[in-house]
Design a protein around this motif. Structure first.
Motif, short mmCIF file in Angstrom:
data_model
loop_
_atom_site.label_atom_id
_atom_site.label_comp_id
_atom_site.label_asym_id
_atom_site.label_seq_id
_atom_site.Cartn_x
_atom_site.Cartn_y
_atom_site.Cartn_z
N PRO A 157 0.82 -1.23 0.00
CA PRO A 157 0.00 0.00 0.00
C PRO A 157 0.85 1.27 0.00
CG PRO A 157 -0.05 -1.08 2.16
CD PRO A 157 0.62 -2.03 1.22
N GLU A 158 2.04 1.19 0.57
CA GLU A 158 2.92 2.37 0.57
C GLU A 158 3.32 2.76 -0.85
OE1 GLU A 158 3.39 -0.02 4.32
OE2 GLU A 158 3.48 -0.45 2.18
N VAL A 159 3.56 1.75 -1.68
CA VAL A 159 3.90 2.03 -3.08
C VAL A 159 2.68 2.63 -3.79
CG1 VAL A 159 4.59 1.00 -5.28
CG2 VAL A 159 5.62 0.19 -3.14
N GLY A 160 1.50 2.06 -3.51
CA GLY A 160 0.29 2.60 -4.12
C GLY A 160 0.05 4.06 -3.75
N ALA A 161 0.33 4.41 -2.50
CA ALA A 161 0.16 5.79 -2.07
C ALA A 161 1.08 6.74 -2.83
CB ALA A 161 0.41 5.90 -0.57
N GLU A 162 2.31 6.30 -3.09
CA GLU A 162 3.24 7.14 -3.86
C GLU A 162 2.80 7.25 -5.32
OE1 GLU A 162 5.93 8.95 -2.92
OE2 GLU A 162 5.25 8.50 -0.88
N LEU A 163 2.28 6.17 -5.88
CA LEU A 163 1.78 6.23 -7.25
C LEU A 163 0.60 7.19 -7.37
CD1 LEU A 163 1.95 2.46 -8.33
CD2 LEU A 163 3.57 4.29 -8.83
N LYS A 164 -0.21 7.24 -6.30
CA LYS A 164 -1.37 8.14 -6.31
C LYS A 164 -0.94 9.59 -6.37
CE LYS A 164 -5.89 8.42 -5.97
NZ LYS A 164 -6.80 7.80 -6.96
N LEU A 165 0.26 9.89 -5.85
CA LEU A 165 0.78 11.25 -5.93
C LEU A 165 1.24 11.60 -7.34
CD1 LEU A 165 2.84 11.38 -2.61
CD2 LEU A 165 0.53 12.25 -3.01
N LEU A 166 1.59 10.58 -8.10
CA LEU A 166 2.08 10.82 -9.46
C LEU A 166 0.94 10.92 -10.47
CD1 LEU A 166 5.12 8.35 -9.56
CD2 LEU A 166 5.15 10.83 -9.17
N ALA A 167 -0.15 10.17 -10.24
CA ALA A 167 -1.27 10.16 -11.18
C ALA A 167 -2.55 9.79 -10.42
CB ALA A 167 -1.03 9.16 -12.31
N GLU A 168 -3.67 10.32 -10.88
CA GLU A 168 -4.94 10.10 -10.19
C GLU A 168 -5.48 8.69 -10.39
OE1 GLU A 168 -7.65 13.03 -11.51
OE2 GLU A 168 -6.57 14.72 -10.59
N LYS A 169 -5.27 8.13 -11.56
CA LYS A 169 -5.85 6.82 -11.86
C LYS A 169 -5.14 5.71 -11.10
CE LYS A 169 -7.17 3.82 -15.71
NZ LYS A 169 -7.15 3.63 -17.18
N LYS A 170 -5.94 4.83 -10.52
CA LYS A 170 -5.39 3.68 -9.79
C LYS A 170 -5.16 2.55 -10.79
CE LYS A 170 -6.27 0.59 -5.88
NZ LYS A 170 -7.19 0.25 -4.77
N GLU A 171 -3.90 2.11 -10.89
CA GLU A 171 -3.53 1.06 -11.84
C GLU A 171 -2.78 -0.05 -11.12
OE1 GLU A 171 -2.66 2.72 -16.04
OE2 GLU A 171 -1.68 4.11 -14.67
N CYS A 172 -2.84 -1.22 -11.73
CA CYS A 172 -2.16 -2.39 -11.16
C CYS A 172 -0.64 -2.23 -11.32
CB CYS A 172 -2.62 -3.66 -11.87
SG CYS A 172 -4.42 -3.87 -11.91
N PHE A 173 0.09 -2.82 -10.38
CA PHE A 173 1.55 -2.77 -10.50
C PHE A 173 2.17 -4.07 -10.00
CE2 PHE A 173 0.75 -0.95 -6.28
CZ PHE A 173 1.66 -1.63 -5.47
N THR A 174 3.39 -4.28 -10.42
CA THR A 174 4.20 -5.44 -10.01
C THR A 174 5.54 -4.93 -9.48
OG1 THR A 174 3.18 -6.95 -11.59
CG2 THR A 174 5.37 -7.53 -10.80
N VAL A 175 6.01 -5.55 -8.42
CA VAL A 175 7.30 -5.18 -7.83
C VAL A 175 8.29 -6.30 -8.10
CG1 VAL A 175 8.55 -4.67 -5.70
CG2 VAL A 175 6.22 -3.79 -6.04
N ALA A 176 9.42 -5.96 -8.73
CA ALA A 176 10.51 -6.91 -8.99
C ALA A 176 11.60 -6.68 -7.93
CB ALA A 176 11.07 -6.72 -10.38
N ILE A 177 12.03 -7.77 -7.26
CA ILE A 177 12.99 -7.67 -6.16
C ILE A 177 14.22 -8.52 -6.42
CG2 ILE A 177 13.34 -8.10 -3.69
CD1 ILE A 177 10.36 -7.71 -3.29
N SER A 178 15.39 -7.93 -6.19
CA SER A 178 16.66 -8.67 -6.23
C SER A 178 17.21 -8.72 -4.80
CB SER A 178 17.67 -7.98 -7.16
OG SER A 178 18.93 -8.62 -7.07
N PRO A 179 17.04 -9.85 -4.12
CA PRO A 179 17.51 -9.94 -2.72
C PRO A 179 19.01 -9.71 -2.57
CG PRO A 179 16.03 -11.76 -3.26
CD PRO A 179 16.36 -11.08 -4.54
N THR A 180 19.81 -10.22 -3.50
CA THR A 180 21.26 -10.09 -3.39
C THR A 180 21.69 -8.64 -3.52
OG1 THR A 180 21.54 -12.31 -4.33
CG2 THR A 180 23.47 -10.86 -4.35
#
Length: 253
Positions: A162-185
């Motif tokens: 939800p923290e990522v969604g809140a930041e995206l809301k500051l960039l654009a009004e429309k709520k859109e789906c997103f994916t997070v890619a993570i590199s643990p190393t």
């Protein structure tokens, strides 16, 4: 026996009525009619001056009181008509194919040990030969075998991050789906935005590859040759410039 003929009967003519007799009979009726009409006209002509003046004065007084009441009444407030319902404009989506940098003050549980800033990429449909179609190859060039450990967390409803969604809301009004890619190393992560699952995964992969390249450069190491993925190499320069512009705000300056 022979029938004797009947003698014809002569018609009897009525005696003529004298005009004088008719006039004499009609005269009493005419006199009675004239006398009745005369009485009616006399009654109409009779006027009671005192009663008339009283009635007239009372009517004028009543009319004056009614006029004063009307003038004393406060005019009713005229309410303006309700505004017409305007058609609401559709919320704008995040700008496509442009680098967007976000900074999280509070990190989600899965990203506690990761950097607070990351790159966000939004797209609709990758095309053959563009940077999204080269994302997987570019990531393999950047981290080699470590590409197999990359994790993809799809969050179409903004429930995992939800923290990522809140930041995206500051960039654009429309709520859109997103994916997070993570590199643990590498302790790096990237975000891809799109309404299609495979598309946003490609965008997240590209965002992560760019993050790895920038991290490598900051560590004083040479960025691997990306000539085989020219579209990614060209985009890398624009992403670096956009990040440099936002560094003061990320640092609180």
């Amino acid at each position: 026996e022979p029938v004797e003929p009947v003698e014809p009967v002569e018609p009897v003519e009525p005696e003529p009525v004298q005009q004088e007799e008719l006039d004499a009979e009609a005269e009493p009726e005419l006199e009675k009619k004239e006398e009745t009409e005369g009485k009616e006209e006399t009654q109409k002509e009779e006027v009671l001056p005192e009663e008339f003046e009283e009635v007239l004065a009372e009517a004028m007084e009543t009319g004056q009181d009614a006029m004063e009441d009307v003038l004393e009444e406060e005019p009713e407030e005229v309410k303006p008509p309700p505004p017409k319902r305007q058609r609401q404009a559709k919320p704008e989506p995040l700008k496509r194919d442009a680098p967007h940098w976000i900074y999280l003050e509070q990190m989600p549980g899965e990203l506690q040990d990761f950097g607070s800033e990351t790159l966000v990429l939004a797209t609709d449909r990758p095309r053959k030969g563009d940077m999204y179609s080269q994302a997987e190859k570019a990531l393999n060039i950047m981290i080699g075998d470590l590409a197999s450990e990359v994790q993809y967390h799809d969050d179409p409803n903004w429930k995992k991050f939800p923290e990522v969604g809140a930041e995206l809301k500051l960039l654009a009004e429309k709520k859109e789906c997103f994916t997070v890619a993570i590199s643990p190393t590498r302790c790096l992560w990237g975000v891809g935005v799109s309404m299609k699952g495979p598309v946003r995964q490609q965008a997240a992969m590209l965002a992560l590859a760019v993050q790895v390249a920038l991290q490598t450069k900051e560590m004083g190491e040479d960025i691997p040759d990306l000539s085989a993925t020219k579209a990614v190499a060209d985009f890398l320069e624009g992403a670096q410039a956009a990040r440099d512009e936002l560094l003061p705000s990320f640092n609180g300056n």
